[in-house]
Design an enzyme around this catalytic site. Structure first.
Site, PDB file in Angstrom:
ATOM      1  CG  HIS A 128      -1.999  -1.047   1.117  1.00 50.55           C
ATOM      2  ND1 HIS A 128      -1.941  -2.277   1.774  1.00 50.55           N
ATOM      3  CD2 HIS A 128      -3.133  -1.063   0.393  1.00 50.55           C
ATOM      4  CE1 HIS A 128      -3.015  -2.980   1.472  1.00 50.55           C
ATOM      5  NE2 HIS A 128      -3.761  -2.275   0.636  1.00 50.55           N
ATOM      6  CG  ASN A 129       4.029   0.843  -2.517  1.00 50.40           C
ATOM      7  OD1 ASN A 129       3.450   1.064  -3.578  1.00 50.40           O
ATOM      8  ND2 ASN A 129       4.612  -0.317  -2.237  1.00 50.40           N
ATOM      9  CG  PHE A 130       3.513   7.391  -4.972  1.00 48.26           C
ATOM     10  CD1 PHE A 130       4.299   7.417  -6.119  1.00 48.26           C
ATOM     11  CD2 PHE A 130       2.439   8.272  -4.877  1.00 48.26           C
ATOM     12  CE1 PHE A 130       4.030   8.324  -7.146  1.00 48.26           C
ATOM     13  CE2 PHE A 130       2.173   9.186  -5.887  1.00 48.26           C
ATOM     14  CZ  PHE A 130       2.969   9.212  -7.029  1.00 48.26           C
ATOM     15  CD  GLN A 149      -4.314 -13.375  -6.557  1.00 46.91           C
ATOM     16  OE1 GLN A 149      -4.530 -13.321  -5.339  1.00 46.91           O
ATOM     17  NE2 GLN A 149      -4.245 -12.292  -7.258  1.00 46.91           N
ATOM     18  CG  HIS A 156      -7.587   4.006  -2.688  1.00 50.83           C
ATOM     19  ND1 HIS A 156      -6.557   4.162  -3.594  1.00 50.83           N
ATOM     20  CD2 HIS A 156      -7.545   2.723  -2.280  1.00 50.83           C
ATOM     21  CE1 HIS A 156      -5.925   3.008  -3.731  1.00 50.83           C
ATOM     22  NE2 HIS A 156      -6.498   2.108  -2.948  1.00 50.83           N
ATOM     23  CG  ASP A 157      -5.070   2.107  -0.007  1.00 47.93           C
ATOM     24  OD1 ASP A 157      -4.857   1.277  -0.925  1.00 47.93           O
ATOM     25  OD2 ASP A 157      -5.953   1.939   0.855  1.00 47.93           O
ATOM     26  CG  HIS A 193      -1.989   0.190  -4.104  1.00 55.43           C
ATOM     27  ND1 HIS A 193      -2.644  -0.747  -4.886  1.00 55.43           N
ATOM     28  CD2 HIS A 193      -2.927   0.695  -3.263  1.00 55.43           C
ATOM     29  CE1 HIS A 193      -3.915  -0.823  -4.495  1.00 55.43           C
ATOM     30  NE2 HIS A 193      -4.121   0.042  -3.529  1.00 55.43           N
ATOM     31  CG  ASP A 206      -8.329  -0.650  -3.785  1.00 52.63           C
ATOM     32  OD1 ASP A 206      -8.926  -0.843  -2.710  1.00 52.63           O
ATOM     33  OD2 ASP A 206      -7.083  -0.539  -3.860  1.00 52.63           O
TER      34      ASP A 206
HETATM   35  C1  LIG Z   1     -13.737  -9.741   1.307  1.00 55.45           C
HETATM   36  O1  LIG Z   1     -12.546  -9.231   1.846  1.00 55.45           O
HETATM   37  C2  LIG Z   1     -11.369  -9.714   1.320  1.00 55.45           C
HETATM   38  C3  LIG Z   1     -11.352 -10.693   0.323  1.00 55.45           C
HETATM   39  C4  LIG Z   1     -10.117 -11.143  -0.164  1.00 55.45           C
HETATM   40  C5  LIG Z   1      -8.920 -10.612   0.328  1.00 55.45           C
HETATM   41  N1  LIG Z   1      -7.670 -10.978  -0.137  1.00 55.45           N
HETATM   42  C6  LIG Z   1      -7.401 -12.204  -0.684  1.00 55.45           C
HETATM   43  O2  LIG Z   1      -8.228 -13.036  -0.857  1.00 55.45           O
HETATM   44  C7  LIG Z   1      -5.993 -12.502  -1.145  1.00 55.45           C
HETATM   45  C8  LIG Z   1      -4.949 -12.148  -0.164  1.00 55.45           C
HETATM   46  N2  LIG Z   1      -5.692 -12.007  -2.447  1.00 55.45           N
HETATM   47  C9  LIG Z   1      -5.692 -10.783  -2.975  1.00 55.45           C
HETATM   48  N3  LIG Z   1      -6.042  -9.647  -2.294  1.00 55.45           N
HETATM   49  C10 LIG Z   1      -5.922  -8.490  -3.057  1.00 55.45           C
HETATM   50  C11 LIG Z   1      -5.551  -8.461  -4.392  1.00 55.45           C
HETATM   51  C12 LIG Z   1      -5.575  -7.109  -4.801  1.00 55.45           C
HETATM   52  N4  LIG Z   1      -5.950  -6.376  -3.743  1.00 55.45           N
HETATM   53  N5  LIG Z   1      -6.138  -7.212  -2.695  1.00 55.45           N
HETATM   54  C13 LIG Z   1      -6.441  -6.737  -1.409  1.00 55.45           C
HETATM   55  C14 LIG Z   1      -5.471  -6.059  -0.717  1.00 55.45           C
HETATM   56  C15 LIG Z   1      -5.739  -5.579   0.546  1.00 55.45           C
HETATM   57  C16 LIG Z   1      -6.971  -5.762   1.127  1.00 55.45           C
HETATM   58  C17 LIG Z   1      -7.955  -6.451   0.442  1.00 55.45           C
HETATM   59  C18 LIG Z   1      -7.678  -6.937  -0.837  1.00 55.45           C
HETATM   60  C19 LIG Z   1      -8.792  -7.684  -1.599  1.00 55.45           C
HETATM   61  C20 LIG Z   1      -5.237  -9.667  -5.042  1.00 55.45           C
HETATM   62  O3  LIG Z   1      -4.892  -9.745  -6.241  1.00 55.45           O
HETATM   63  N6  LIG Z   1      -5.325 -10.804  -4.285  1.00 55.45           N
HETATM   64  C21 LIG Z   1      -8.957  -9.648   1.314  1.00 55.45           C
HETATM   65  C22 LIG Z   1     -10.168  -9.183   1.802  1.00 55.45           C
HETATM   66 ZN   LIG Z   2      -5.870   0.219  -2.281  1.00 57.11          ZN
END
Ligand SMILES: COc1ccc(NC(=O)[C@H](C)Nc2nc3c(cnn3-c3ccccc3C)c(=O)[nH]2)cc1
Ligand SMILES: [Zn+2]
Length: 326
Positions: free
Chosen positions: A72-74, A273, A112-113, A76, A222
């Site tokens: 969550h850096n610049f 993933q 946003h972050d 992103h 995002d």
């Molecule tokens: C419904 O709330 C959720 C659902 C899924 C996830 N994260 C995951 O399932 C995993 C870690 N994968 C994932 N998470 C991702 C991606 C992009 N942003 N992101 C992310 C990053 C931070 C917080 C939440 C999300 C979804 C990505 O390509 N993959 C995190 C929160």
């Molecule tokens: Zn974000």
């Protein structure tokens, strides 16, 4: 002053409007110029009487308020803003929404972050951090990102909204608060379900419909890494897992609950993933593509390709486990 936007060639300007833009090829200083190009090419400076120097101060101040953490850096922030910029052009949103709505979406993506600490809301609440205390456990991070954004806009030399009417300012402030707070993934289903109801009868003149679409556009931007070429997307997953593992290591040290998909001892990159793509990304991107069919080739196809890639990786690692263990 204006020399920097002239440095950007016509070819780069066009490339900037596509989801295949590769952030890893660019220095952060160059990204600041590209962000400036986005604001100028959408005619925001003329439409909202924004002085170029004020925009440059604003963008630099935003840059300074992102932290040097793995995900969550610049970079992103740039990726999310660039994806939003590309979606605005691909969906021809300039002819479907007002310029003020476009300004809200692009600036929400940019901010946003802001000042993300690299530890998510679950950690903030369990560890009872200052942010959780200040925001009563209600989307503490997203409330903070938004507050930092308006803290920057409160500085006259950075206030890109200073020449707007009070009514315009209130509209933008309200829109940004809604869009930034909508990036809390805990609200993912709430927002997607609202959009699913509206999509078949979507009305671009309906205030509620426009509001949900703007939230969906920021949400899509995002979490859109997997819509980019694999060479661009895959390093992002490594960065994300690095940040998640930092958090789960800290949780273990502090005796706090550990989120399973963040635990380095439990997470398998491919299967986490494939689940994310199948159950979070594809339903979201499919719904948006129903409203803008041209997005099928630009973001839906690449995500299906990513699902294929990680499913094969998952199968390969499973087979390998079987052969290795006698
Ligand atoms: C419904 O709330 C959720 C659902 C899924 C996830 N994260 C995951 O399932 C995993 C870690 N994968 C994932 N998470 C991702 C991606 C992009 N942003 N992101 C992310 C990053 C931070 C917080 C939440 C999300 C979804 C990505 O390509 N993959 C995190 C929160
Ligand atoms: Zn974000």
């Amino acid at each position: 002053c204006c020399y920097s936007s002239l440095q950007v060639t016509e070819e780069v300007r066009e490339h900037l409007k596509t989801p295949i833009f590769d952030n890893w090829q660019w220095e952060e200083a160059e990204m600041l110029v590209l962000l400036q190009v986005m604001y100028t090419d959408l005619d925001f400076l003329t439409a909202f009487n924004i002085e170029l120097e004020v925009l440059q101060n604003f963008l630099f101040e935003v840059y300074c308020h992102y932290n040097n953490i793995p995900f969550h850096n610049f970079q992103h922030c740039f990726c999310v803003t660039q994806m939003m910029y590309g979606l605005i052009w691909l969906t021809d949103l300039r002819n479907k929404l007002g310029r003020i709505e476009l300004l809200i979406m692009l600036t929400s993506a940019l901010c946003h972050d802001l000042d993300h600490p690299g530890y998510n809301n679950v950690y903030q609440i369990n560890a009872q951090t200052d942010l959780a205390l200040r925001y009563n456990d209600i989307s503490p991070l997203e409330n903070h990102h938004c507050a930092v954004a308006f803290g920057i806009l409160a500085k006259p030399e950075c206030n890109i909204l200073k020449n707007l009417t009070t009514e315009q300012y209130k509209h933008i402030r309200g829109g940004m608060i809604k869009c930034i707070l909508a990036t809390d993934m805990a609200r993912h289903n709430e927002i997607l379900n609202k959009f699913k109801v509206m999509q078949p009868v979507f009305d671009f003149t309906n205030k509620d419909h426009k509001e949900v679409l703007m939230k969906i556009m920021v949400k899509v931007s995002d979490i859109s890494n997997e819509a980019r070429p694999m060479a661009v997307a895959e390093p992002w997953l490594d960065c994300l897992l690095q940040e998640f593992f930092n958090q789960s290591d800290t949780e273990k040290l502090k005796g706090l609950p550990v989120t399973p998909f963040m635990d380095r001892d439990k997470v398998s990159k491919p299967s986490s993933q494939t689940n994310f793509i199948r159950f979070v990304l594809l339903p979201l991107f499919t719904e948006l593509t129903k409203l803008f069919p041209c997005l099928e080739q630009h973001i839906l196809e690449p995500v299906r390709g990513a699902l294929e890639y990680y499913s094969n990786l998952e199968r390969a690692t499973k087979e390998e486990e079987v052969t290795v263990k006698p």
